[in-house]
Design a protein around this motif. Structure first.
Motif, PDB file in Angstrom:
ATOM      1  N   ASP A 107       0.875  -1.168   0.000  1.00  0.00           N
ATOM      2  CA  ASP A 107       0.000   0.000   0.000  1.00  0.00           C
ATOM      3  C   ASP A 107       0.914   1.220   0.000  1.00  0.00           C
ATOM      4  O   ASP A 107       1.514   1.560   1.019  1.00  0.00           O
ATOM      5  CB  ASP A 107      -0.887  -0.025   1.250  1.00  0.00           C
ATOM      6  CG  ASP A 107      -2.051   0.935   1.135  1.00  0.00           C
ATOM      7  OD1 ASP A 107      -2.049   1.751   0.194  1.00  0.00           O
ATOM      8  OD2 ASP A 107      -2.962   0.891   1.985  1.00  0.00           O
ATOM      9  N   LEU A 108       1.042   1.856  -1.150  1.00  0.00           N
ATOM     10  CA  LEU A 108       2.051   2.899  -1.334  1.00  0.00           C
ATOM     11  C   LEU A 108       1.449   4.275  -1.057  1.00  0.00           C
ATOM     12  O   LEU A 108       0.689   4.812  -1.869  1.00  0.00           O
ATOM     13  CB  LEU A 108       2.607   2.839  -2.754  1.00  0.00           C
ATOM     14  CG  LEU A 108       3.161   1.471  -3.186  1.00  0.00           C
ATOM     15  CD1 LEU A 108       3.664   1.521  -4.624  1.00  0.00           C
ATOM     16  CD2 LEU A 108       4.268   1.028  -2.258  1.00  0.00           C
ATOM     17  N   VAL A 109       1.791   4.821   0.092  1.00  0.00           N
ATOM     18  CA  VAL A 109       1.315   6.139   0.501  1.00  0.00           C
ATOM     19  C   VAL A 109       2.513   6.961   0.960  1.00  0.00           C
ATOM     20  O   VAL A 109       3.296   6.496   1.782  1.00  0.00           O
ATOM     21  CB  VAL A 109       0.277   6.045   1.630  1.00  0.00           C
ATOM     22  CG1 VAL A 109      -0.173   7.433   2.057  1.00  0.00           C
ATOM     23  CG2 VAL A 109      -0.923   5.207   1.206  1.00  0.00           C
ATOM     24  N   GLY A 110       2.650   8.152   0.437  1.00  0.00           N
ATOM     25  CA  GLY A 110       3.741   9.029   0.844  1.00  0.00           C
ATOM     26  C   GLY A 110       4.800   9.150  -0.227  1.00  0.00           C
ATOM     27  O   GLY A 110       5.203   8.146  -0.847  1.00  0.00           O
ATOM     28  N   GLN A 111       5.243  10.378  -0.473  1.00  0.00           N
ATOM     29  CA  GLN A 111       6.244  10.647  -1.491  1.00  0.00           C
ATOM     30  C   GLN A 111       7.504   9.811  -1.258  1.00  0.00           C
ATOM     31  O   GLN A 111       8.036   9.750  -0.156  1.00  0.00           O
ATOM     32  CB  GLN A 111       6.614  12.134  -1.467  1.00  0.00           C
ATOM     33  CG  GLN A 111       7.740  12.528  -2.391  1.00  0.00           C
ATOM     34  CD  GLN A 111       7.359  12.469  -3.862  1.00  0.00           C
ATOM     35  OE1 GLN A 111       6.189  12.446  -4.188  1.00  0.00           O
ATOM     36  NE2 GLN A 111       8.348  12.446  -4.743  1.00  0.00           N
ATOM     37  N   GLY A 112       7.948   9.135  -2.332  1.00  0.00           N
ATOM     38  CA  GLY A 112       9.181   8.355  -2.270  1.00  0.00           C
ATOM     39  C   GLY A 112       9.025   6.938  -1.772  1.00  0.00           C
ATOM     40  O   GLY A 112      10.004   6.189  -1.761  1.00  0.00           O
ATOM     41  N   THR A 113       7.817   6.537  -1.359  1.00  0.00           N
ATOM     42  CA  THR A 113       7.610   5.156  -0.916  1.00  0.00           C
ATOM     43  C   THR A 113       7.873   4.199  -2.075  1.00  0.00           C
ATOM     44  O   THR A 113       7.424   4.436  -3.199  1.00  0.00           O
ATOM     45  CB  THR A 113       6.184   4.956  -0.392  1.00  0.00           C
ATOM     46  OG1 THR A 113       5.928   5.894   0.651  1.00  0.00           O
ATOM     47  CG2 THR A 113       5.993   3.548   0.148  1.00  0.00           C
ATOM     48  N   THR A 114       8.595   3.122  -1.813  1.00  0.00           N
ATOM     49  CA  THR A 114       8.995   2.208  -2.883  1.00  0.00           C
ATOM     50  C   THR A 114       8.528   0.786  -2.603  1.00  0.00           C
ATOM     51  O   THR A 114       8.292   0.404  -1.462  1.00  0.00           O
ATOM     52  CB  THR A 114      10.524   2.189  -3.063  1.00  0.00           C
ATOM     53  OG1 THR A 114      11.142   1.713  -1.846  1.00  0.00           O
ATOM     54  CG2 THR A 114      11.049   3.572  -3.383  1.00  0.00           C
ATOM     55  N   TYR A 115       8.406   0.028  -3.669  1.00  0.00           N
ATOM     56  CA  TYR A 115       8.098  -1.401  -3.574  1.00  0.00           C
ATOM     57  C   TYR A 115       8.745  -2.102  -4.766  1.00  0.00           C
ATOM     58  O   TYR A 115       8.606  -1.666  -5.913  1.00  0.00           O
ATOM     59  CB  TYR A 115       6.588  -1.638  -3.591  1.00  0.00           C
ATOM     60  CG  TYR A 115       6.210  -3.104  -3.667  1.00  0.00           C
ATOM     61  CD1 TYR A 115       6.384  -3.943  -2.573  1.00  0.00           C
ATOM     62  CD2 TYR A 115       5.720  -3.660  -4.852  1.00  0.00           C
ATOM     63  CE1 TYR A 115       6.055  -5.290  -2.640  1.00  0.00           C
ATOM     64  CE2 TYR A 115       5.390  -5.001  -4.924  1.00  0.00           C
ATOM     65  CZ  TYR A 115       5.560  -5.809  -3.823  1.00  0.00           C
ATOM     66  OH  TYR A 115       5.250  -7.152  -3.892  1.00  0.00           O
ATOM     67  N   ILE A 116       9.468  -3.173  -4.480  1.00  0.00           N
ATOM     68  CA  ILE A 116      10.112  -3.948  -5.551  1.00  0.00           C
ATOM     69  C   ILE A 116       9.093  -4.940  -6.098  1.00  0.00           C
ATOM     70  O   ILE A 116       8.759  -5.938  -5.452  1.00  0.00           O
ATOM     71  CB  ILE A 116      11.363  -4.675  -5.041  1.00  0.00           C
ATOM     72  CG1 ILE A 116      12.390  -3.662  -4.520  1.00  0.00           C
ATOM     73  CG2 ILE A 116      11.985  -5.525  -6.161  1.00  0.00           C
ATOM     74  CD1 ILE A 116      13.649  -4.296  -3.954  1.00  0.00           C
ATOM     75  N   ALA A 117       8.585  -4.649  -7.275  1.00  0.00           N
ATOM     76  CA  ALA A 117       7.569  -5.502  -7.890  1.00  0.00           C
ATOM     77  C   ALA A 117       8.177  -6.767  -8.489  1.00  0.00           C
ATOM     78  O   ALA A 117       7.498  -7.795  -8.587  1.00  0.00           O
ATOM     79  CB  ALA A 117       6.815  -4.727  -8.972  1.00  0.00           C
ATOM     80  N   ALA A 118       9.426  -6.710  -8.907  1.00  0.00           N
ATOM     81  CA  ALA A 118      10.113  -7.883  -9.462  1.00  0.00           C
ATOM     82  C   ALA A 118      11.590  -7.781  -9.106  1.00  0.00           C
ATOM     83  O   ALA A 118      12.223  -6.762  -9.384  1.00  0.00           O
ATOM     84  CB  ALA A 118       9.924  -7.967 -10.975  1.00  0.00           C
ATOM     85  N   GLN A 119      12.122  -8.836  -8.500  1.00  0.00           N
ATOM     86  CA  GLN A 119      13.518  -8.848  -8.047  1.00  0.00           C
ATOM     87  C   GLN A 119      14.426  -9.348  -9.152  1.00  0.00           C
ATOM     88  O   GLN A 119      14.153 -10.361  -9.802  1.00  0.00           O
ATOM     89  CB  GLN A 119      13.647  -9.765  -6.824  1.00  0.00           C
ATOM     90  CG  GLN A 119      15.027  -9.798  -6.203  1.00  0.00           C
ATOM     91  CD  GLN A 119      15.245  -8.663  -5.230  1.00  0.00           C
ATOM     92  OE1 GLN A 119      14.384  -8.362  -4.425  1.00  0.00           O
ATOM     93  NE2 GLN A 119      16.397  -8.034  -5.303  1.00  0.00           N
ATOM     94  N   GLY A 120      15.509  -8.626  -9.362  1.00  0.00           N
ATOM     95  CA  GLY A 120      16.476  -9.045 -10.372  1.00  0.00           C
ATOM     96  C   GLY A 120      17.197 -10.321  -9.978  1.00  0.00           C
ATOM     97  O   GLY A 120      17.388 -10.606  -8.791  1.00  0.00           O
TER      98      GLY A 120
END
Length: 482
Positions: A107-120
């Motif tokens: 749940d992405l709330v707030g400027q700059g919040t990140t989430y790795i959707a796919a790991q290299g």
């Protein structure tokens, strides 16, 4: 033409790791320089990042396939491959990431919040990194691991302090246009607004955002019309404002019944909307009979405990009082929220009896098949070059040390039974040989190069040659002709 998109399916693929290099150092006067193969580079990640300048998922609606770059392979002379470049995907504030089954991943709330959707994927080790006292000159390297790949669903839930709710054509768009600098589309027919509009309001020292949520109708919480699409955008708002039309042309409607219908839909939808602070706005009092109807229903609404404001978006009446009242409610809601705490890292230790893999019997076509699942075995299989016997032997040693062979024996696996490592759609299958897993019995002392050993003294070399001659002579003496 579509200008606002709040739900998309995104196909993401991370970069694969580069292959390791199997190389031997070659230099004049140094014929035995040893292994010098470099490691492969890491594959790039696909990362979602909240960007306040992005307000829609439109870009991903038109281009749903996104892929990061692969890592470069290693090279000789201990040169490691270059890491793949991460792919940064900006998303609006309030974006929810879900998997195919609808489970919330982030749940992405707030400027700059990140989430790795796919790991290299990891880069493969070169033979220089695989060298050891036992394996001085490996003739193989590990392959790079493929990056994660899959589908994620993105849903946007508007982040605002105040939400204007009400029937279509109640005047919500007109109200937000005069309270803020927002310029929504306004017309005198129902369902003019098809997407939420956001505006920023300044009242004294308080600055807050206000959202114009498209009109709701009876049955909206059950998906009638576009009810569920609209109600999603109310979830994050701290304050609700009922905008009631005092100049409706429909004979079967009045402000009180409109309020009851919308309240019932909010309660049915849930998500805590029934407990949010709220007030009532009687709009269009500039219209003939509008003020009279507002005077009639106001006592009833106040008796129910609502704060009531009579306004006219067209004539700009009552707007200042309304904006300051909203600022007061917003300030109270902000103060009631817990203060931001330091980021907490949740540690989930493995169970004491977790071996890191599982062995399960799955008979196929009447033949026994044992499936091995686990992060390490599956990754090791993907890193193995099966055209290289030495690499296969190295895999066998790793699996044996992990305890896979022991678990197969406990599960009842016998000589010749099928063993699959990995999921059904992407598994390595082989016939099990109990002695094969030890590796050393099959390939001897793999990876050793006798040329790398220290030279023997001259006396030792003479004794070795004499021992070889004696052994040959003994074999000749023991030979018996037919």
């Amino acid at each position: 033409m579509t200008t606002f998109v709040d739900r998309v399916e995104l196909h993401v693929a991370a970069g694969s790791g580069g292959h390791g290099c199997a190389s031997v150092h070659r230099e004049k006067f140094k014929p035995l320089g040893g292994p010098d193969g470099g490691n492969g580079g890491r594959g790039g990640d696909v990362i979602l990042v909240v960007d306040q300048d992005v307000t829609t998922l439109l870009d991903y609606h038109h281009s749903p396939h996104r892929k990061a770059t692969n890592g470069a392979p290693g090279a000789g002379d201990n040169r490691s491959g270059k890491d793949g470049q991460d792919l940064i995907l900006p998303v609006p504030d309030g974006t929810v990431v879900l998997d195919k089954q609808g489970n919330v991943l982030a749940d992405l709330v707030g400027q700059g919040t990140t989430y790795i959707a796919a790991q290299g994927g990891r880069g493969g080790l070169g033979n220089a990194a695989l060298a050891s006292a036992r394996r001085k000159a490996p003739g193989f390297a590990l392959l790079g691991v493929p990056g994660d790949e899959g589908d994620v669903h993105l849903e946007l839930k508007t982040v605002a302090d105040v939400a204007l709710v009400g029937y279509p054509s109640a005047g919500k768009s007109s109200l937000i246009s005069v309270l803020s600098a927002a310029k929504p589309k306004i017309a005198d027919y129902p369902f003019t607004t098809l997407v939420p509009n956001l505006g920023v309001v300044t009242a004294g020292s308080t600055v807050y955002t206000i959202a114009d949520v498209p009109g709701l109708i009876p049955g909206a919480s059950q998906g009638k019309g576009l009810g569920l699409e609209f109600l999603r955008h109310v979830e994050r708002c701290s304050v609700l404002v009922h905008v009631l039309d005092t100049a409706t042309l429909e004979s079967d409607r009045d402000p009180v019944s409109d309020l009851d219908v919308i309240e019932a839909e909010l309660k049915e939808y849930g998500a805590g909307l029934e407990n949010r602070p709220r007030l009532v706005v009687l709009n269009k009092i500039d219209v003939p009979d509008g003020q009279d109807l507002a005077d009639m229903v106001r006592p009833d609404l106040e008796e129910r405990g609502y704060r009531v404001f009579e306004v006219s978006a067209v004539a700009h009446k009552g707007l200042k009082e309304l904006s300051y009242a909203l600022a007061e409610l917003v300030a109270g809601a902000r103060a009631a929220k817990p203060k931001d705490e330091a980021t907490r890292i949740v540690i989930r230790p493995k169970a004491v009896d977790d071996a890191g893999f599982t062995v399960k019997r799955e008979d196929a076509d009447g033949e026994p098949l044992f499936r091995v699942r686990g992060e390490k075995p599956e990754r090791w299989v993907r890193q193995t070059d099966f055209n290289n016997d030495e690499a296969v032997g190295y895999l066998a040693d790793r699996l044996s040390r992990l305890g896979v062979e022991d678990e197969l024996m406990k599960a009842g696996a016998r000589h010749g039974d099928g063993v699959a490592i990995g999921p059904e759609d992407n598994a390595v299958v082989f016939d099990w040989e109990p002695t094969m897993m030890a590796g050393a019995e099959m390939l001897g002392r793999r990876g050793e190069d006798h040329r790398m050993e220290a030279p023997r003294p001259a006396a030792q070399r003479r004794r070795d040659r004499q021992a070889e001659r004696d052994e040959s002579q003994q074999e000749y003496d023991d030979f018996e002709p037919f």
